[in-house]
Design a protein around this motif. Sequence first.
Motif, mmCIF file in Angstrom:
data_model
loop_
_atom_site.group_PDB
_atom_site.id
_atom_site.type_symbol
_atom_site.label_atom_id
_atom_site.label_comp_id
_atom_site.label_asym_id
_atom_site.label_seq_id
_atom_site.Cartn_x
_atom_site.Cartn_y
_atom_site.Cartn_z
ATOM 1 N N ALA A 103 50.771 34.137 13.570
ATOM 2 C CA ALA A 103 51.861 35.022 13.996
ATOM 3 C C ALA A 103 51.294 36.334 14.535
ATOM 4 O O ALA A 103 51.866 36.948 15.429
ATOM 5 C CB ALA A 103 52.794 35.283 12.817
ATOM 6 N N GLY A 104 50.143 36.750 14.015
ATOM 7 C CA GLY A 104 49.523 38.000 14.464
ATOM 8 C C GLY A 104 48.757 37.837 15.759
ATOM 9 O O GLY A 104 48.702 38.751 16.571
ATOM 10 N N LEU A 105 48.159 36.680 15.978
ATOM 11 C CA LEU A 105 47.288 36.508 17.151
ATOM 12 C C LEU A 105 47.975 35.803 18.317
ATOM 13 O O LEU A 105 47.547 35.945 19.458
ATOM 14 C CB LEU A 105 46.028 35.710 16.763
ATOM 15 N N LEU A 106 48.995 35.015 18.043
ATOM 16 C CA LEU A 106 49.686 34.237 19.089
ATOM 17 C C LEU A 106 48.652 33.471 19.934
ATOM 18 O O LEU A 106 47.754 32.866 19.375
ATOM 19 C CB LEU A 106 50.573 35.160 19.930
ATOM 20 N N GLN A 107 48.793 33.542 21.270
ATOM 21 C CA GLN A 107 47.906 32.726 22.137
ATOM 22 C C GLN A 107 46.429 33.075 21.985
ATOM 23 O O GLN A 107 45.569 32.265 22.269
ATOM 24 C CB GLN A 107 48.276 32.881 23.622
ATOM 25 N N LYS A 108 46.152 34.323 21.582
ATOM 26 C CA LYS A 108 44.740 34.732 21.437
ATOM 27 C C LYS A 108 44.001 33.857 20.438
ATOM 28 O O LYS A 108 42.775 33.767 20.476
ATOM 29 C CB LYS A 108 44.658 36.188 20.975
ATOM 30 N N SER A 109 44.746 33.231 19.522
ATOM 31 C CA SER A 109 44.091 32.396 18.514
ATOM 32 C C SER A 109 43.319 31.249 19.163
ATOM 33 O O SER A 109 42.402 30.701 18.575
ATOM 34 C CB SER A 109 45.127 31.847 17.539
ATOM 35 N N ARG A 110 43.684 30.903 20.400
ATOM 36 C CA ARG A 110 42.976 29.809 21.086
ATOM 37 C C ARG A 110 41.536 30.186 21.414
ATOM 38 O O ARG A 110 40.717 29.333 21.727
ATOM 39 C CB ARG A 110 43.712 29.406 22.368
ATOM 40 N N LYS A 111 41.257 31.480 21.385
ATOM 41 C CA LYS A 111 39.880 31.920 21.671
ATOM 42 C C LYS A 111 38.958 31.717 20.475
ATOM 43 O O LYS A 111 37.751 31.909 20.574
ATOM 44 C CB LYS A 111 39.876 33.409 22.040
ATOM 45 N N ILE A 112 39.525 31.380 19.311
ATOM 46 C CA ILE A 112 38.680 31.207 18.124
ATOM 47 C C ILE A 112 37.953 29.867 18.207
ATOM 48 O O ILE A 112 38.577 28.811 18.252
ATOM 49 C CB ILE A 112 39.527 31.243 16.830
ATOM 50 N N ASN A 113 36.642 29.938 18.238
ATOM 51 C CA ASN A 113 35.847 28.711 18.214
ATOM 52 C C ASN A 113 35.233 28.466 16.839
ATOM 53 O O ASN A 113 34.993 27.319 16.464
ATOM 54 C CB ASN A 113 34.720 28.785 19.257
ATOM 55 N N HIS A 114 34.955 29.550 16.129
ATOM 56 C CA HIS A 114 34.277 29.429 14.835
ATOM 57 C C HIS A 114 35.017 30.263 13.786
ATOM 58 O O HIS A 114 35.144 31.476 13.945
ATOM 59 C CB HIS A 114 32.829 29.919 14.937
ATOM 60 N N ALA A 115 35.486 29.599 12.731
ATOM 61 C CA ALA A 115 36.201 30.288 11.646
ATOM 62 C C ALA A 115 35.375 30.156 10.370
ATOM 63 O O ALA A 115 35.054 29.042 9.944
ATOM 64 C CB ALA A 115 37.578 29.666 11.451
#
Length: 285
Positions: A34-46
């Motif tokens: 909810a905080g990152l919205l579409q930007k979350s797609r940039k996460i490759n490594h968690a």
Amino acid sequence: MNLSIKGYSTALFATWYFVEELGLLFDGGDGLMAGLLQKSRKINHAFISHADRDHLGGLLQFNQLNARDGAPFIYYPKDCGSFPNLERFFEKFDPHMAGTVWQSIVSGEEIEIKDNIVVKAFRNEHVPCASGMNKSLSFKVYEKKRKLKQEFLSMPKNELKDIIVNKGREFVTEEIATNILSYSGDTPVDDLSKWEGTKLLIHEATFLEKLEKHPERANRHSVIDEVFEMLSHSKVEKVILGHFSSRYSSSEIDKKVRELSEKYALDIPIYCVYPGEIFQQKITV
Ligand SMILES: [Zn+2]
């Protein structure tokens, strides 16, 4: 390097930090998507520090919206049984979203997340367990560069070129690893020199004062005075303090930070992630 950091971190409720330029997520608490919205797609490594629910509650939606062929990677401390259970549950619950790679890691292990950027895991003492067990981890991010060795610095260019042709570039250079960013996860202050030399440290500071009534809780987290004591002993260039207990207001936190900066004569940029608020900053390291 500029690091655009967005995060949320309130003790007991949720913690997550997204570093956009590195495609990197530390912890996956509730509200992440909810905080990152579409930007979350940039996460490759968690990288998930431990299995407390406030650090992983957002992963179901993260997986459902972002899993793609062979990505993202979710790393977790090897001896936390919760994560293999989550993986199995996610596979059943969202069978159409295969792709996420779940990978256990141990203290000392390094993961390359981009060219010349590695994340290294370190044990901390948040979850009591036998030595050699991995239940709670902190992380350091290093930028690796090759630099000309001291003895070749003043060598004429032609000579240097000949050596490189004959012996290779590796022979005249050495690898320098710069600790650009570190993340404590949840942890007591267990070593005053642990973060020596990091350019930007994200550290928890759950309590503004020692909890006399619940020493067992306080022992697993950091008291802000101890964090400042540690910072005054270490060359940390900038710090983000988070994971404050929701019992404190932002003005109480600011007041304490001012007091302690004076007490420990600390003159570095200090950013705070206030309870209940999303933090967003671009920070140069
Ligand atoms: Zn926590």
